[in-house]
Design an enzyme around this catalytic site. Structure first.
Site: not given
Ligand SMILES: [Zn+2]
Length: 256
Positions: A36, A38, A101, A143, A153
């Site tokens: 991902h 953030t 993340e 993601h 993302d």
């Molecule tokens: Zn995400």
């Protein structure tokens, strides 16, 4: 606050426990590595949110722009980063994934490129997680791959090619873009059905309806973001179709 714990990876520089996690159902071992960005203006805000019980979100690892890796949830626990999601027809990606993340303000913050030091650590961390859990290359995902209608993302600037060359993730050289467009929203019929079936066979959550609808366009965009990032427009042009075919053909044997 959550109790401190021993980090699972030697790549970790700091443990900052998040209270937001629960048990993996049926002792499910992680078999997806999910990346991902953030998507917040600063790293500090993102860290705070990932530790806030009211936000009810978290990740296993958090990678700062300078490459510092923070572990927030033990790998054996189910962290809350994927939301409504599916891959290879299995929902609840959180139950079976390790979530990372990566600090970047994202599309809302004009998608700045990922710094080299950060990507180097993402690669080191990914290789470590993949090796310890035996995660298949084609299950190293973004993601947007598992939630194409909701998420974009880690974005089209994420260097999937570099990860692949380092040994993390499945990837093929994108086919060159030619101008003829073949398949887009509103079209119906066998070519649309074939496209949907191929995307579904790779893992994307997409109904094979034969109608090129908004959901199909979202999945095509997610595919392009990951595998043909030079043009992310949701139109299944020849380059997109060829890249998808090559990707499936080159899939590691154990995954087919
Ligand atoms: Zn995400």
């Amino acid at each position: 606050m959550s109790a401190p714990f021993e980090p699972d990876s030697t790549v970790v520089a700091e443990v900052a426990p998040s209270p937001n996690h629960d048990e993996r159902p049926d002792g499910q071992a992680p078999d997806i590595l999910l990346l991902h960005y953030t998507g917040m203006p600063t790293a500090a805000e993102a860290l705070e949110r990932l530790r806030d019980p009211a936000a009810a979100v978290s990740c296993h690892y958090f990678v700062h722009e300078d490459g510092r890796v923070v572990q927030m949830v033990p790998e054996g626990r189910r962290a809350w980063h994927a939301g409504l999601s599916s891959w290879e027809r299995v929902p609840d990606v959180n139950a079976r994934s390790i979530g990372v993340e990566i600090v970047n303000p994202g599309h809302a913050g004009r998608l700045p490129p990922y710094p080299a030091a950060q990507i180097a650590k993402v690669i080191e961390l990914s290789l470590d997680v993949i090796r310890r859990w035996g995660i298949r290359p084609d299950r190293v995902l973004g993601h947007s791959d598992v939630a194409p209608e909701r998420k974009e993302d880690p974005g089209e600037l994420f260097p999937w090619e570099r990860l692949h060359r380092a040994g993390a993730g499945h990837w093929v050289e994108p086919a060159p873009i030619r101008e003829r467009r073949v398949c887009a929203i509103g079209e119906t019929g066998e070519p649309v059905r074939a496209l949907q079936a191929r995307l579904a066979s790779y893992g994307y959550g997409i109904p094979v309806s034969g109608a090129f609808d908004q959901a199909t366009a979202a999945v095509v965009r997610a595919f392009q973001r990951h595998f043909r990032p030079a043009r992310v427009d949701g139109i299944a042009d020849p380059s997109t179709l060829e890249t998808l075919a090559n990707l499936i053909a080159a899939r590691p044997a154990a995954s087919r």
